[in-house]
Design a protein around this motif. Structure first.
Motif, mmCIF file in Angstrom:
data_model
loop_
_atom_site.group_PDB
_atom_site.id
_atom_site.type_symbol
_atom_site.label_atom_id
_atom_site.label_comp_id
_atom_site.label_asym_id
_atom_site.label_seq_id
_atom_site.Cartn_x
_atom_site.Cartn_y
_atom_site.Cartn_z
ATOM 1 N N TYR A 457 0.737 4.822 -3.176
ATOM 2 C CA TYR A 457 -0.368 4.413 -2.294
ATOM 3 C C TYR A 457 -0.603 5.485 -1.228
ATOM 4 C CZ TYR A 457 -3.377 1.681 0.712
ATOM 5 O OH TYR A 457 -4.455 1.254 1.454
ATOM 6 N N ASN A 458 0.450 6.129 -0.791
ATOM 7 C CA ASN A 458 0.306 7.275 0.120
ATOM 8 C C ASN A 458 -0.572 8.353 -0.502
ATOM 9 O OD1 ASN A 458 1.391 7.000 2.618
ATOM 10 N ND2 ASN A 458 3.254 8.138 2.226
ATOM 11 N N GLU A 459 -0.355 8.571 -1.785
ATOM 12 C CA GLU A 459 -1.149 9.571 -2.502
ATOM 13 C C GLU A 459 -2.584 9.096 -2.662
ATOM 14 O OE1 GLU A 459 -1.794 13.173 -4.561
ATOM 15 O OE2 GLU A 459 -0.039 12.498 -3.429
ATOM 16 N N TYR A 460 -2.767 7.805 -2.922
ATOM 17 C CA TYR A 460 -4.097 7.236 -3.139
ATOM 18 C C TYR A 460 -4.905 7.188 -1.844
ATOM 19 C CZ TYR A 460 -7.639 3.661 -4.092
ATOM 20 O OH TYR A 460 -8.824 2.969 -4.204
ATOM 21 N N ASN A 461 -4.273 6.802 -0.762
ATOM 22 C CA ASN A 461 -4.958 6.656 0.523
ATOM 23 C C ASN A 461 -4.282 7.551 1.555
ATOM 24 O OD1 ASN A 461 -6.391 5.835 2.763
ATOM 25 N ND2 ASN A 461 -6.010 3.650 2.492
ATOM 26 N N LYS A 462 -4.517 8.843 1.453
ATOM 27 C CA LYS A 462 -3.874 9.803 2.348
ATOM 28 C C LYS A 462 -4.347 9.663 3.788
ATOM 29 C CE LYS A 462 -3.074 13.314 -1.206
ATOM 30 N NZ LYS A 462 -3.350 14.699 -1.647
ATOM 31 N N ASP A 463 -5.518 9.087 3.985
ATOM 32 C CA ASP A 463 -6.036 8.943 5.344
ATOM 33 C C ASP A 463 -5.262 7.896 6.141
ATOM 34 O OD1 ASP A 463 -8.188 10.805 4.993
ATOM 35 O OD2 ASP A 463 -9.200 9.278 3.790
ATOM 36 N N LEU A 464 -4.827 6.845 5.471
ATOM 37 C CA LEU A 464 -4.104 5.784 6.171
ATOM 38 C C LEU A 464 -2.613 6.045 6.192
ATOM 39 C CD1 LEU A 464 -4.341 3.031 7.592
ATOM 40 C CD2 LEU A 464 -4.031 1.944 5.355
ATOM 41 N N GLY A 465 -2.042 6.428 5.053
ATOM 42 C CA GLY A 465 -0.601 6.619 4.977
ATOM 43 C C GLY A 465 0.150 5.302 4.968
ATOM 44 N N TYR A 466 1.469 5.396 4.991
ATOM 45 C CA TYR A 466 2.298 4.190 5.012
ATOM 46 C C TYR A 466 2.536 3.763 6.457
ATOM 47 C CZ TYR A 466 6.163 0.950 4.647
ATOM 48 O OH TYR A 466 6.947 -0.175 4.764
ATOM 49 N N VAL A 467 2.435 2.457 6.707
ATOM 50 C CA VAL A 467 2.691 1.889 8.027
ATOM 51 C C VAL A 467 3.635 0.706 7.846
ATOM 52 C CG1 VAL A 467 1.681 0.891 10.121
ATOM 53 C CG2 VAL A 467 0.382 2.562 8.785
ATOM 54 N N GLN A 468 4.543 0.540 8.814
ATOM 55 C CA GLN A 468 5.504 -0.557 8.758
ATOM 56 C C GLN A 468 4.789 -1.890 8.594
ATOM 57 O OE1 GLN A 468 7.866 -0.858 12.290
ATOM 58 N NE2 GLN A 468 9.601 -1.765 11.234
ATOM 59 N N GLY A 469 5.239 -2.687 7.663
ATOM 60 C CA GLY A 469 4.611 -3.963 7.365
ATOM 61 C C GLY A 469 3.974 -3.990 5.990
ATOM 62 N N MET A 470 3.636 -2.802 5.454
ATOM 63 C CA MET A 470 2.997 -2.760 4.138
ATOM 64 C C MET A 470 3.942 -3.233 3.034
ATOM 65 S SD MET A 470 0.744 0.739 4.160
ATOM 66 C CE MET A 470 -0.607 0.994 5.321
ATOM 67 N N SER A 471 5.226 -2.965 3.190
ATOM 68 C CA SER A 471 6.175 -3.422 2.165
ATOM 69 C C SER A 471 6.192 -4.944 2.091
ATOM 70 C CB SER A 471 7.579 -2.885 2.471
ATOM 71 O OG SER A 471 8.046 -3.348 3.729
ATOM 72 N N ASP A 472 5.945 -5.605 3.233
ATOM 73 C CA ASP A 472 5.872 -7.069 3.245
ATOM 74 C C ASP A 472 4.685 -7.570 2.436
ATOM 75 O OD1 ASP A 472 7.918 -8.490 4.972
ATOM 76 O OD2 ASP A 472 7.347 -6.855 6.291
ATOM 77 N N LEU A 473 3.596 -6.802 2.419
ATOM 78 C CA LEU A 473 2.406 -7.208 1.680
ATOM 79 C C LEU A 473 2.541 -6.939 0.180
ATOM 80 C CD1 LEU A 473 -0.431 -5.969 4.094
ATOM 81 C CD2 LEU A 473 0.734 -8.177 4.041
#
Length: 718
Positions: A457-473
């Motif tokens: 997803y980091n590769e797919y959406n490089k503008d947003l990147g990974y943020v804490q909480g995404m693993s919960d989703l």
């Protein structure tokens, strides 16, 4: 400091932790030097700090409970500083694991006094008592005073006037009193859930008001900032707030932005008008008629009328022999919204892909097969792109550092996400990365799949990147699909609507909390005014709930049921706001009768986690939505403003006197709609755009330019 940073000295620390002696150890051990002594403002790195024991004023000890997965300790210094909360991941701590096993061998009971299981916070208190006097506060039993003065003992100690502990056994300890051989007299021990519910007394909540005085005292040394009201400074130093901030980094950003924006927002919105709590109360005595805001009418949506969940067989009956839907999408969504999907027969694997728009509602079975094969190929391509760069190296040093940081965040979060769920339990394979902090622990195939999907997803959406909480989703989606490519694309479409929660400026979260502010003012003005008096109309206690859609508040099976209801957008694309309102309404009597300060409201709401019934909450939320809809219709039919003189002539209400605290300012500046001119030339009140948006079923998606500007990635022009 975290155990992962101890290196080769780890075993030595474990050996010292397991010492049975009631006096300081006589043997000296050689270990790397700890961080240099620091203050809260200049700690040695993000995860390590040191402070002399003589400088510690108190400890806030929170044992693991139904509301907090990990126990924590907050160190408050005599200078008024509070260090970040120290969370105890006891399932990963070797010394704590060995202590539990030892207690089990010696007493055949790993639980201590009252059934509290041994945890790392016990060790902190045990070792401190070898060197200094530790006394439990009578004002709040989760606070421990370190070397208290006589004044401190009289004000906050175990014998403080009216304290609960003064009616119980004494709890002060002198140096050398603590010993692991006396597990029946442990401080900071957990209470079992049943005991907590059976013995909870409301006078305890009333006594919490004394803690507010304590937090003021510890904050006196904070540098004065004339732009921030004193209530806000006190709120930001509150240990409960700090604990939540440590759990989600974005919570700290929201609170800081809210505090600094109070003065600016007040000036900007001084003359802008919306329906406020006082206006609604005035309307109840106007010519609008019977306008009972709090008439829930839950009986009209009785639990006995709840439909059964949609089974796989029923789902398959929705389609013809070519795989095309025979009903309208709205009919199917209505069915899912009210009944949910069967949890055990596999219907969710198919239905969720429609709800998340991976599949088109008007597609045939062949269309879906072709689409899914194409998506699988794209997933492999995206995954291969970052894997290739990881092996061959990145183009720039900046990109390499960003990627390493993202990878470490994902690694840490995944190993802490839903580990009690069977699919994520245990470590049965070696860790593929020898440099991982979990290399010695191991991993399992599902955790590794989760990491790969988040990196992709980091590769797919490089503008947003990974943020804490995404693993919960991601975790519930993957647990249902158990197919990384399918789960990835379901997560991508889910994130399209959740991106706003993870922007750096927290504009999406602020907008949702502002909407909740407006909604409570309109629907329950008496409760709103009470929250205002308790400095609680920032609704910070709902931050985590809205961020990850109540993931930590409901049981796992209920979260799956709740999310599929949200995905239908049956009543509103922001129905989660009404779930928040329903929770408030359920507990409004308790809040209004017993909770007088922000500390108390935050603590109470946090500890609702794991105790709420989903079905009754859904029914209450739907009833509230229908009431809200009728309320808006009624106001619109009256040309946005009642004609009664007592409702029109309210100059004192237009600019109500407010306290210098955050809530008063917020109440007078919570809207963005300019009023219209009434018959007498007086400005009228209108329903704010935030409230009107609650009537829409259209999903709000952040524009690409905003993600590029406020995302945490390195894509686009960054």
């Amino acid at each position: 400091m975290p155990e992962s940073s101890l290196g080769d000295a780890y075993d030595t620390y474990v050996k010292v932790d397991l010492s049975d002696s009631s006096s300081p150890p006589k043997q000296s051990y050689l270990v790397p030097p700890p961080p240099s002594t620091s203050t809260h403002g200049a700690n040695a790195g993000t995860y390590a700090f040191a402070v002399p024991v003589s400088e510690i004023y108190s400890l806030l000890v929170r044992p693991p409970s139904i509301g907090w997965w990990f126990g924590s300790v907050v160190v408050n210094t005599r200078a008024g500083d509070s260090f970040p909360a120290l969370f105890f991941h006891d399932s990963e701590c070797q010394s704590t694991i060995l202590q539990r096993k030892k207690l089990a061998r010696e007493s055949f009971d790993p639980f201590g006094d009252g059934g509290g299981m041994f945890w790392g916070g016990d060790e902190v208190l045990r070792w401190l008592k070898r060197y200094v006097i530790v006394e439990r506060s009578g004002a709040d039993t989760s606070v421990y005073l370190i070397e208290p003065t006589e004044d401190d003992k009289r004000a906050f100690g175990k014998d403080a006037p009216g304290s609960m502990s003064s009616r119980n056994s004494t709890d002060g300890s002198k140096p050398g009193d603590a010993s692991s051989s006396n597990p029946a007299k442990r401080d900071g021990g957990m209470d079992p859930v049943t005991k907590a519910f059976n013995e909870a007394k409301w006078n305890f909540l009333e006594k919490l008001s004394q803690v507010t005085t304590f937090t003021r005292r510890t904050a006196q040394a904070v540098a004065e900032n004339p732009k921030i009201p004193p209530q806000v400074r006190r709120l930001m130093k509150n240990p409960e707030v700090q604990t939540l901030q440590e759990e989600f980094d974005s919570a700290r950003i929201y609170l800081a932005r809210w505090a600094m924006g109070i003065a600016e927002q007040s000036e900007r919105d001084r003359n802008q008008r919306i329906w406020t709590a006082k206006d609604v109360l005035a309307m109840e005595h106007s010519d609008v008629g019977e306008f009972e805001i709090l008439d829930m009418e839950v009986a009209k949506l009785s639990m006995s009328d709840k439909r059964k969940p949609v089974t796989l067989k029923e789902w398959q009956g929705f389609f013809d022999n070519t795989g095309r839907l025979q009903l309208t999408p709205d009919e199917v969504k209505d069915r899912i919204f009210h009944g949910g999907l069967h949890p055990d027969d596999g219907v969710r694997k198919e239905a969720w892909l429609f709800l998340l728009n991976v599949y088109d509602w008007d597609s045939s079975e062949e269309d879906r097969r072709i689409s899914l094969n194409s998506r699988r190929d794209e997933y492999i391509r995206l995954k291969g792109a970052w894997w290739e760069r990881m092996v061959e190296g990145h183009r720039t040093l900046e990109e390499e550092e960003w990627w390493k940081e993202q990878k470490n965040r994902i690694e840490k979060d995944v190993h802490r996400t839903d580990r009690t769920i069977p699919i994520f339990m245990g470590e049965d394979i070696p860790h593929p990365d020898p440099d991982s902090p979990f290399a010695d622990v191991g991993t399992n195939v599902h955790l590794e799949q989760m990491k790969d999907m988040l990196l992709t997803y980091n590769e797919y959406n490089k503008d947003l990147g990974y943020v804490q909480g995404m693993s919960d989703l991601l975790a519930p989606i993957y647990a249902v699909m158990q197919d990384d490519a399918v789960a990835f694309w379901a997560f991508v479409t889910f994130m399209d609507r959740m991106e706003r929660n993870f922007l750096r400026d927290q504009s999406g979260m602020r907008k949702q909390l502002l909407t909740l502010d407006h909604l409570v003012q309109l629907m329950d003005p008496k409760l709103y005014l009470h929250l205002q008096s308790a400095d609680s109309t920032n609704f910070f206690f709902f931050f985590r709930m809205l961020l990850v859609w109540f993931k930590r508040e409901f049981e796992w099976v209920d979260v799956l049921r709740l999310w599929e209801s949200f995905w239908t957008d049956h009543l509103s694309s922001n129905f989660h706001i009404f779930i928040a309102l329903a929770i408030l309404e359920k507990h409004r009597d308790v809040i209004m009768a017993h909770l007088q300060h922000f500390d108390e409201v935050l603590k109470y709401v946090n500890e609702l986690s794991g105790t709420m019934d989903l079905e009754s909450t859904l029914i209450r939320a739907e009833s509230l939505f229908q009431r809200f809809q009728r309320t808006v219709d009624t106001i619109d039919k009256k040309d946005n403003f009642p004609s009664a003189p007592q409702a029109r002539q309210r100059k004192s209400i237009a600019s109500p006197p407010t306290s210098p605290g955050p809530s008063g300012t917020r109440a007078s500046s919570s809207g963005v709609d300019k009023g219209k001119q009434g018959p007498s030339g007086e400005e009228t009140r209108v329903i704010s755009p935030e409230l009107r948006a609650l009537l829409s079923r259209k999903v709000e998606v952040v524009e690409k330019k905003d993600v590029v500007k406020q995302g945490g990635g390195i894509g686009g022009d960054k």
